[in-house]
Write an enzyme that holds these catalytic residues in place. Sequence first.
Site, PDB file in Angstrom:
ATOM      1  N   GLY A  11       0.881  -1.224   0.133  1.00 46.84           N
ATOM      2  CA  GLY A  11       0.051  -0.196  -0.064  1.00 46.84           C
ATOM      3  C   GLY A  11       1.074   1.245  -0.007  1.00 46.84           C
ATOM      4  O   GLY A  11       2.098   0.994   0.002  1.00 46.84           O
ATOM      5  N   ASP A  38      -2.560 -12.733   5.668  1.00 48.47           N
ATOM      6  CA  ASP A  38      -3.601 -12.149   5.594  1.00 48.47           C
ATOM      7  C   ASP A  38      -3.906 -12.074   7.077  1.00 48.47           C
ATOM      8  O   ASP A  38      -4.145 -12.967   7.821  1.00 48.47           O
ATOM      9  CB  ASP A  38      -4.728 -13.121   4.811  1.00 48.47           C
ATOM     10  CG  ASP A  38      -6.079 -12.423   4.914  1.00 48.47           C
ATOM     11  OD1 ASP A  38      -6.444 -11.632   5.821  1.00 48.47           O
ATOM     12  OD2 ASP A  38      -6.802 -13.174   4.115  1.00 48.47           O
ATOM     13  N   TYR A  63      -8.707  -1.581   5.089  1.00 43.20           N
ATOM     14  CA  TYR A  63      -9.593  -1.510   4.232  1.00 43.20           C
ATOM     15  C   TYR A  63     -10.038   0.286   3.923  1.00 43.20           C
ATOM     16  O   TYR A  63     -10.248   0.799   4.967  1.00 43.20           O
ATOM     17  CB  TYR A  63     -11.088  -2.246   4.556  1.00 43.20           C
ATOM     18  CG  TYR A  63     -12.102  -2.098   3.663  1.00 43.20           C
ATOM     19  CD1 TYR A  63     -12.463  -3.312   2.853  1.00 43.20           C
ATOM     20  CD2 TYR A  63     -12.868  -0.903   3.276  1.00 43.20           C
ATOM     21  CE1 TYR A  63     -13.508  -3.067   1.790  1.00 43.20           C
ATOM     22  CE2 TYR A  63     -13.842  -0.901   2.238  1.00 43.20           C
ATOM     23  CZ  TYR A  63     -13.906  -1.861   1.672  1.00 43.20           C
ATOM     24  OH  TYR A  63     -15.277  -1.940   0.529  1.00 43.20           O
ATOM     25  N   THR A  64      -9.525   0.598   2.976  1.00 37.83           N
ATOM     26  CA  THR A  64      -9.414   1.939   2.600  1.00 37.83           C
ATOM     27  C   THR A  64     -10.541   2.734   1.789  1.00 37.83           C
ATOM     28  O   THR A  64     -10.375   3.828   1.487  1.00 37.83           O
ATOM     29  CB  THR A  64      -7.825   2.502   2.420  1.00 37.83           C
ATOM     30  OG1 THR A  64      -7.462   1.887   1.232  1.00 37.83           O
ATOM     31  CG2 THR A  64      -6.898   2.315   3.689  1.00 37.83           C
ATOM     32  N   THR A 103      -6.998   7.034  11.822  1.00 35.48           N
ATOM     33  CA  THR A 103      -7.495   8.037  10.572  1.00 35.48           C
ATOM     34  C   THR A 103      -8.199   9.122  11.028  1.00 35.48           C
ATOM     35  O   THR A 103      -8.948   8.857  12.355  1.00 35.48           O
ATOM     36  CB  THR A 103      -8.509   7.396   9.818  1.00 35.48           C
ATOM     37  OG1 THR A 103      -9.072   8.566   8.974  1.00 35.48           O
ATOM     38  CG2 THR A 103      -9.590   6.722  10.477  1.00 35.48           C
ATOM     39  N   ASP A 104      -8.170  10.462  10.620  1.00 35.73           N
ATOM     40  CA  ASP A 104      -9.009  11.575  11.015  1.00 35.73           C
ATOM     41  C   ASP A 104     -10.417  11.235  10.899  1.00 35.73           C
ATOM     42  O   ASP A 104     -11.294  11.931  11.609  1.00 35.73           O
ATOM     43  CB  ASP A 104      -8.423  12.706  10.089  1.00 35.73           C
ATOM     44  CG  ASP A 104      -8.880  12.567   8.825  1.00 35.73           C
ATOM     45  OD1 ASP A 104      -8.583  11.411   8.436  1.00 35.73           O
ATOM     46  OD2 ASP A 104      -9.093  13.605   7.948  1.00 35.73           O
ATOM     47  N   TYR A 127     -16.573   3.313   7.528  1.00 38.49           N
ATOM     48  CA  TYR A 127     -14.975   3.325   7.510  1.00 38.49           C
ATOM     49  C   TYR A 127     -14.530   3.898   8.823  1.00 38.49           C
ATOM     50  O   TYR A 127     -13.686   3.136   9.300  1.00 38.49           O
ATOM     51  CB  TYR A 127     -14.392   3.895   6.242  1.00 38.49           C
ATOM     52  CG  TYR A 127     -13.022   4.504   6.357  1.00 38.49           C
ATOM     53  CD1 TYR A 127     -11.975   3.290   6.135  1.00 38.49           C
ATOM     54  CD2 TYR A 127     -12.363   5.586   6.459  1.00 38.49           C
ATOM     55  CE1 TYR A 127     -10.401   3.545   5.920  1.00 38.49           C
ATOM     56  CE2 TYR A 127     -11.096   5.931   6.766  1.00 38.49           C
ATOM     57  CZ  TYR A 127      -9.969   4.891   6.518  1.00 38.49           C
ATOM     58  OH  TYR A 127      -8.818   5.086   6.588  1.00 38.49           O
ATOM     59  N   LYS A 131     -12.723   1.934  11.877  1.00 37.56           N
ATOM     60  CA  LYS A 131     -11.211   2.265  12.291  1.00 37.56           C
ATOM     61  C   LYS A 131     -11.256   2.789  13.829  1.00 37.56           C
ATOM     62  O   LYS A 131     -10.283   2.178  14.254  1.00 37.56           O
ATOM     63  CB  LYS A 131     -10.863   3.523  11.501  1.00 37.56           C
ATOM     64  CG  LYS A 131     -10.547   3.068   9.821  1.00 37.56           C
ATOM     65  CD  LYS A 131      -9.409   2.474   9.721  1.00 37.56           C
ATOM     66  CE  LYS A 131      -7.870   2.636  10.039  1.00 37.56           C
ATOM     67  NZ  LYS A 131      -6.888   1.986   9.692  1.00 37.56           N
ATOM     68  N   TRP A 152      -5.374  12.356   4.889  1.00 40.30           N
ATOM     69  CA  TRP A 152      -5.408  12.955   3.299  1.00 40.30           C
ATOM     70  C   TRP A 152      -3.987  12.264   3.063  1.00 40.30           C
ATOM     71  O   TRP A 152      -3.075  13.090   2.713  1.00 40.30           O
ATOM     72  CB  TRP A 152      -5.399  14.446   3.440  1.00 40.30           C
ATOM     73  CG  TRP A 152      -6.569  15.139   4.034  1.00 40.30           C
ATOM     74  CD1 TRP A 152      -7.569  14.690   4.641  1.00 40.30           C
ATOM     75  CD2 TRP A 152      -6.813  16.180   3.336  1.00 40.30           C
ATOM     76  NE1 TRP A 152      -8.505  15.696   4.717  1.00 40.30           N
ATOM     77  CE2 TRP A 152      -8.047  16.655   3.877  1.00 40.30           C
ATOM     78  CE3 TRP A 152      -6.324  17.463   2.503  1.00 40.30           C
ATOM     79  CZ2 TRP A 152      -8.821  18.086   3.659  1.00 40.30           C
ATOM     80  CZ3 TRP A 152      -6.942  18.794   2.427  1.00 40.30           C
ATOM     81  CH2 TRP A 152      -8.293  18.948   2.887  1.00 40.30           C
TER      82      TRP A 152
HETATM   83  N1  LIG Z   1      -5.445   6.631   2.278  1.00 39.91           N
HETATM   84  C1  LIG Z   1      -5.846   8.016   3.256  1.00 39.91           C
HETATM   85  O1  LIG Z   1      -6.144   8.856   2.942  1.00 39.91           O
HETATM   86  C2  LIG Z   1      -5.646   7.681   4.723  1.00 39.91           C
HETATM   87  C3  LIG Z   1      -5.893   8.664   5.643  1.00 39.91           C
HETATM   88  C4  LIG Z   1      -5.809   8.381   7.012  1.00 39.91           C
HETATM   89  C5  LIG Z   1      -5.477   7.235   7.295  1.00 39.91           C
HETATM   90  N2  LIG Z   1      -5.251   6.195   6.555  1.00 39.91           N
HETATM   91  C6  LIG Z   1      -4.914   5.004   7.023  1.00 39.91           C
HETATM   92  O2  LIG Z   1      -3.546   4.667   6.935  1.00 39.91           O
HETATM   93  C7  LIG Z   1      -3.119   3.554   6.693  1.00 39.91           C
HETATM   94  C8  LIG Z   1      -2.303   3.143   5.158  1.00 39.91           C
HETATM   95  O3  LIG Z   1      -3.185   3.573   4.586  1.00 39.91           O
HETATM   96  P1  LIG Z   1      -2.805   3.595   2.631  1.00 39.91           P
HETATM   97  O4  LIG Z   1      -3.319   4.637   2.003  1.00 39.91           O
HETATM   98  O5  LIG Z   1      -1.384   3.172   2.571  1.00 39.91           O
HETATM   99  O6  LIG Z   1      -3.699   2.074   2.578  1.00 39.91           O
HETATM  100  P2  LIG Z   1      -3.626   1.160   0.976  1.00 39.91           P
HETATM  101  O7  LIG Z   1      -2.704   1.991  -0.044  1.00 39.91           O
HETATM  102  O8  LIG Z   1      -4.987   0.838   0.681  1.00 39.91           O
HETATM  103  O9  LIG Z   1      -2.899  -0.052   1.584  1.00 39.91           O
HETATM  104  C9  LIG Z   1      -3.546  -1.201   2.417  1.00 39.91           C
HETATM  105  C10 LIG Z   1      -2.771  -2.413   2.232  1.00 39.91           C
HETATM  106  O10 LIG Z   1      -3.431  -3.523   2.912  1.00 39.91           O
HETATM  107  C11 LIG Z   1      -3.789  -4.414   2.233  1.00 39.91           C
HETATM  108  N3  LIG Z   1      -4.632  -5.391   2.876  1.00 39.91           N
HETATM  109  C12 LIG Z   1      -6.064  -5.334   3.030  1.00 39.91           C
HETATM  110  N4  LIG Z   1      -6.579  -6.276   3.575  1.00 39.91           N
HETATM  111  C13 LIG Z   1      -5.724  -6.841   4.056  1.00 39.91           C
HETATM  112  C14 LIG Z   1      -5.581  -8.174   4.941  1.00 39.91           C
HETATM  113  N5  LIG Z   1      -6.811  -8.846   5.638  1.00 39.91           N
HETATM  114  N6  LIG Z   1      -4.344  -8.516   5.598  1.00 39.91           N
HETATM  115  C15 LIG Z   1      -3.238  -8.052   4.998  1.00 39.91           C
HETATM  116  N7  LIG Z   1      -3.121  -6.895   4.224  1.00 39.91           N
HETATM  117  C16 LIG Z   1      -4.254  -6.396   3.912  1.00 39.91           C
HETATM  118  C17 LIG Z   1      -4.071  -3.734   1.021  1.00 39.91           C
HETATM  119  O11 LIG Z   1      -4.139  -4.966   0.007  1.00 39.91           O
HETATM  120  P3  LIG Z   1      -5.366  -4.829  -1.154  1.00 39.91           P
HETATM  121  O12 LIG Z   1      -4.844  -3.384  -1.884  1.00 39.91           O
HETATM  122  O13 LIG Z   1      -5.039  -5.935  -1.996  1.00 39.91           O
HETATM  123  O14 LIG Z   1      -6.609  -4.844  -0.513  1.00 39.91           O
HETATM  124  C18 LIG Z   1      -3.293  -2.864   0.788  1.00 39.91           C
HETATM  125  O15 LIG Z   1      -2.020  -3.504   0.017  1.00 39.91           O
HETATM  126  C19 LIG Z   1      -4.476   2.728   6.853  1.00 39.91           C
HETATM  127  O16 LIG Z   1      -4.561   2.325   8.234  1.00 39.91           O
HETATM  128  C20 LIG Z   1      -5.522   3.825   6.541  1.00 39.91           C
HETATM  129  O17 LIG Z   1      -6.780   3.479   7.124  1.00 39.91           O
HETATM  130  C21 LIG Z   1      -5.265   6.385   5.080  1.00 39.91           C
END
Ligand SMILES: NC(=O)c1ccc[n+]([C@@H]2O[C@H](COP(=O)([O-])OP(=O)(O)OC[C@H]3O[C@@H](n4cnc5c(N)ncnc54)[C@H](OP(=O)(O)O)[C@@H]3O)[C@@H](O)[C@H]2O)c1
Length: 287
Positions: A11, A38, A63-64, A103-104, A127, A131, A152
Amino acid sequence: MKKILITGAKGQLGSELMALSAQQPDFQFIATDVDTLDLTDRHALSHCLKTRQVDYVVNCAAYTAVDKAEDDAALCYKINRDAVQNLAEAATENGVRVIHISTDYVFDGQANTPYKETDAVNPQSVYGTSKLAGEQALQAACPNSIIIRTAWLYSTCGNNFMKTMRRLSAERTELNVVCDQTGTPTYAADLAQAIVEIIAFAEREKTFPTGIYHYSNEGTTTWYEFAQKIIALAGTNCTIKPIPTAEYPTKAARPIYSVLDKSKIKRTFRVNIPAWEDALRRCNSRL
Ligand SMILES: NC(=O)c1ccc[n+]([C@@H]2O[C@H](COP(=O)([O-])OP(=O)(O)OC[C@H]3O[C@@H](n4cnc5c(N)ncnc54)[C@H](OP(=O)(O)O)[C@@H]3O)[C@@H](O)[C@H]2O)c1
């Protein structure tokens, strides 16, 4: 050498952590994602932590898909709450320290000053609620944990606002972007750097100050202003038109205000946080 297991390593945040791993002679990074570990598989998780003698887990898996989650709550909860529960139990069993990302979206966005870690939570989406449930599961079953709430998030990889704006601005001459939601972007590479610094701090100072922390880049902006800066750096010829949230309905509600107060993480770990405009320039130069 301390072993750091990265979950969700494919990710946005996980990739940036793995990119930093080569420069960390004191730490061995182990990359995993859903295809190799997993997190919904409790047995596999325990087995992995034990056999690989892991010292820290940085949980970047989640799950994002915020809007999709509104129709897909079961899977969203399975990953954002139940898998975190699994991780918490397996980590406690094996004496592993956990750094988990949240997350925010745990806030309702009704504030008008930056959110502190102690402020009341009130998520407005599936979501955000999932979280928050993950945070609570972790704290109950694994007191030896740090939770970092961020907002963000963007990087050179994956799907994010920055990349979407770059793509759309190359295809269109005009784009409507919401101008009444205020927050701060977070460059995943900067958050990854802060996480490495937190682990280095814990090893150097022989302490692991558990609890919740907030991290984003410094400063405050709107999606509209963020989009303008992205497009200026991309050099595309596209006009950005400001619109209110009411004109851009989404399945999941977004917090109108989600600026995070970062005093605690700066004070505790002495991390230096770059301004969001500087972070965006650095990210842009890598594209
Ligand atoms: N993106 C944002 O804007 C944002 C904002 C605030 C907080 N966050 C938090 O920051 C963190 C990182 O976000 P990110 O944007 O880097 O997320 P991301 O790019 O969606 O990456 C998440 C990764 O986790 C994998 N995953 C999903 N289900 C899984 C499972 N059961 N076991 C192991 N791996 C699994 C996904 O695989 P698949 O792609 O194959 O599902 C993906 O590779 C998360 O906790 C998110 O909630 C994100």
